[in-house]
Structures are given as C-alpha cells and as structure tokens.
Design a protein around this motif. Structure first.
Motif, PDB file in Angstrom:
ATOM      1  N   ILE A 241     120.873  98.888 -14.417  1.00  0.00           N
ATOM      2  CA  ILE A 241     119.834  98.753 -15.436  1.00  0.00           C
ATOM      3  C   ILE A 241     119.426 100.116 -15.981  1.00  0.00           C
ATOM      4  CG2 ILE A 241     117.480  97.979 -15.871  1.00  0.00           C
ATOM      5  CD1 ILE A 241     117.875  95.769 -13.874  1.00  0.00           C
ATOM      6  N   ALA A 242     119.244 101.077 -15.072  1.00  0.00           N
ATOM      7  CA  ALA A 242     118.897 102.434 -15.512  1.00  0.00           C
ATOM      8  C   ALA A 242     120.025 103.048 -16.323  1.00  0.00           C
ATOM      9  CB  ALA A 242     118.574 103.309 -14.304  1.00  0.00           C
ATOM     10  N   LEU A 243     121.276 102.789 -15.907  1.00  0.00           N
ATOM     11  CA  LEU A 243     122.423 103.309 -16.652  1.00  0.00           C
ATOM     12  C   LEU A 243     122.467 102.711 -18.046  1.00  0.00           C
ATOM     13  CD1 LEU A 243     125.021 104.958 -16.733  1.00  0.00           C
ATOM     14  CD2 LEU A 243     126.221 103.002 -15.741  1.00  0.00           C
ATOM     15  N   LEU A 244     122.231 101.411 -18.158  1.00  0.00           N
ATOM     16  CA  LEU A 244     122.215 100.758 -19.467  1.00  0.00           C
ATOM     17  C   LEU A 244     121.093 101.303 -20.346  1.00  0.00           C
ATOM     18  CD1 LEU A 244     123.213  98.560 -21.410  1.00  0.00           C
ATOM     19  CD2 LEU A 244     121.667  96.960 -20.236  1.00  0.00           C
TER      20      LEU A 244
ATOM     21  N   MET B 117     121.901 108.501 -12.498  1.00  0.00           N
ATOM     22  CA  MET B 117     121.747 107.197 -13.125  1.00  0.00           C
ATOM     23  C   MET B 117     122.477 106.127 -12.323  1.00  0.00           C
ATOM     24  SD  MET B 117     121.963 107.899 -17.242  1.00  0.00           S
ATOM     25  CE  MET B 117     123.554 108.710 -17.124  1.00  0.00           C
ATOM     26  N   ARG B 118     123.640 106.475 -11.773  1.00  0.00           N
ATOM     27  CA  ARG B 118     124.371 105.487 -10.973  1.00  0.00           C
ATOM     28  C   ARG B 118     123.610 105.115  -9.722  1.00  0.00           C
ATOM     29  NH1 ARG B 118     128.605 108.997 -12.684  1.00  0.00           N
ATOM     30  NH2 ARG B 118     130.071 107.970 -14.096  1.00  0.00           N
ATOM     31  N   ARG B 119     122.888 106.089  -9.147  1.00  0.00           N
ATOM     32  CA  ARG B 119     122.117 105.791  -7.937  1.00  0.00           C
ATOM     33  C   ARG B 119     120.962 104.847  -8.241  1.00  0.00           C
ATOM     34  NH1 ARG B 119     122.592 111.458  -7.034  1.00  0.00           N
ATOM     35  NH2 ARG B 119     120.430 111.702  -7.728  1.00  0.00           N
ATOM     36  N   ASN B 120     120.442 104.863  -9.464  1.00  0.00           N
ATOM     37  CA  ASN B 120     119.311 104.014  -9.814  1.00  0.00           C
ATOM     38  C   ASN B 120     119.717 102.615 -10.249  1.00  0.00           C
ATOM     39  OD1 ASN B 120     117.533 106.108  -9.294  1.00  0.00           O
ATOM     40  ND2 ASN B 120     117.649 106.886 -11.397  1.00  0.00           N
ATOM     41  N   GLY B 121     121.016 102.336 -10.303  1.00  0.00           N
ATOM     42  CA  GLY B 121     121.465 100.993 -10.612  1.00  0.00           C
ATOM     43  C   GLY B 121     121.938 100.825 -12.036  1.00  0.00           C
TER      44      GLY B 121
END
Length: 268
Positions: free
Chosen positions: A7-10, A1-5
C-alpha cells in the motif's frame, strides 16, 4: 517502501506519477508537428523538432536565457557572500538585536513577490537607476538570500565545536580554523543554499516583471510576454529544454559530488 508494504509502495508511486505527469506532457507537446498545443502522433501528424528549431531561431529567447543565467549566477553568489557571515554570526553568538536582524534577513520570505516588485520599481524610479542590470541583481539577491541563510544556519547549528576548539588549542588562528575546519563542515549546506538560490533566481517571474527593461528581460519574463501574445508549442519546447538542462546539471553534480552530500550533507 517495500518494508512498509504494497500500500505504501502504491501510494508513493502514485505521488511520483502525479508530480512527473505534467512535465512528461509538456515534453511530449514540444515534439508536436502541429501549430497548436497538441500531442504528437495525433490527427495524422508525427513527431517533429520544428519548435525546438524555432526557439534557436528566436534571438530574443536566446538573449533572455543569457540574461537569466548571468543574473542567477551573480545573485546566487552574492547571496552566499552575504548569508555566510550572517549565518555564522546569527548561529553562534547572542547579541542585542539578534532576533530583529534575523527577522530582517528572512522578511522577504513573507512579503509577496508582487509587493516586492512594486516596491523595487518605485525605489529604482525615485533613485533614477531604472534599467541597470546591477540593480536587478541586487533585487534578486534580496529575494533569494533568505534561502541561503536558512541552509547556512542549519549547517552552522550542526557543527561540533570541539574540532574548532582543538585546533585553537594547538595554535591555529581564526582564519586557519575557518578555512580548514568550519568551511568544509558547512560547505554542503552552503552549496545546497547556492543551488536553491540559483533556481529561485532563474525562475523568478512576478518580481522581475516590474524591474526588468527591454535590455534586461529574463527568460521567465520573455516566456510570459510571448504567452500573452501567442499560443503555440514553442513554449513547450522552451520548457522541455529547461527541464533537460536542469536534469543534466543535477546528473553531473550527482556524478561528481553526490547530491546527498550537497543537499543533505552526507553520502549514502
């Protein structure tokens, strides 16, 4: 999720909160000291364990819990005994009627539980076997076997047959090959199917309403019967206890075997 930015984490965080929020609210309501469904620490009331004590003082709930536990254990184990040979046959061999047999095993998935409940009730009534715990196990086995079969089929399809062929070329018999190679290879899928079947049997309500008797009432049926007669926080206490038991079982399995190995077939 951190690699996807961020927004994805949120997004994933909001999804987790959306899924867990009802469970958290139920657990909070279970600790209320009031006589109605309300959160603790409101209207001058603090937290209390009175409704948990009420559950253990209610013998009908305890008996229903034992009925559900025994029913889920027996039906899940019986479904594994049926799904294992069926999965090996359907997953490895081509024979006339294979697709029809596969559809027959999976048909309970597409039939509504209400229809199955009425059908079982009518069949048991005609056969004169109403009130039998054994036939209640049979009914649950019919409903949950497709879940185990799907997991077994997926595991069987992923087996590399070269190991079995090598063992056979070295003189191993069919039973030895199955016990030493095939069974360990499909054990994660088999264990995951058993767990899925156990959970579905333990939580089955709609079909069980039609086939249970006063002596074989399961916990979901007992909760439904109680909820239709009374509205108090004891239902939240029962639900909180079930969440605790389920979470504890999952934690123990994760520590002993690893949930990734049981449910997915690999350890991360």
């Amino acid at each position: 999720m951190r690699r996807n930015g961020p927004i994805a984490l949120l997004f994933h965080t909001l999804v987790v909160i959306f899924v867990l929020a009802p469970l958290v609210l139920v657990c909070l309501v279970a600790f209320t000291a009031q006589d109605t469904l309300s959160l603790p620490f409101t209207a001058g009331y603090g937290a209390s364990l009175r409704w948990f004590k009420a559950v253990f003082d209610h013998p009908d709930f305890l008996q229903s819990f034992y009925n559900s536990l025994q029913l889920a254990l027996m039906s899940a184990t019986l479904s594994v005994c049926i799904a294992l040979p069926a999965g090996l046959a359907l997953g490895r061999y081509r024979f006339p009627g294979r697709d029809a047999l596969n559809g027959l095993f999976l048909s309970p998935l597409i039939i509504p539980s209400l229809v199955l409940g009425v059908a079982f009730m009518r069949m048991f009534s005609v056969m004169g076997i109403t009130g039998s715990f054994f036939w209640l196990v049979v009914a649950h086995t019919v409903v949950i076997t497709p879940y185990v079969l799907r997991m077994v089929l997926a595991a069987v399809m992923g087996i590399d047959r070269s190991s079995e062929q090598a063992a056979q070329s070295l003189g191993a018999g069919p039973w030895t090959v199955f016990r030493r190679i095939t069974l360990p290879a499909i054990l994660p899928g088999l264990s995951g199917g058993w767990m899925l079947a156990f959970i579905n049997s333990f939580d089955e309500l709609t079909m069980s309403i039609f086939v249970t008797t006063p002596a074989t009432v399961t916990l979901p049926v007992r909760m439904y019967m109680y909820a239709t007669e009374s509205i108090d926080p004891m239902m939240a206490s029962v639900s909180a206890l079930m969440i605790l038991i389920t979470g504890g079982a999952m934690l123990i399995l994760d520590r002993l075997y690893g949930l990734d190995k049981i449910l997915i077939g690999e350890r991360v």
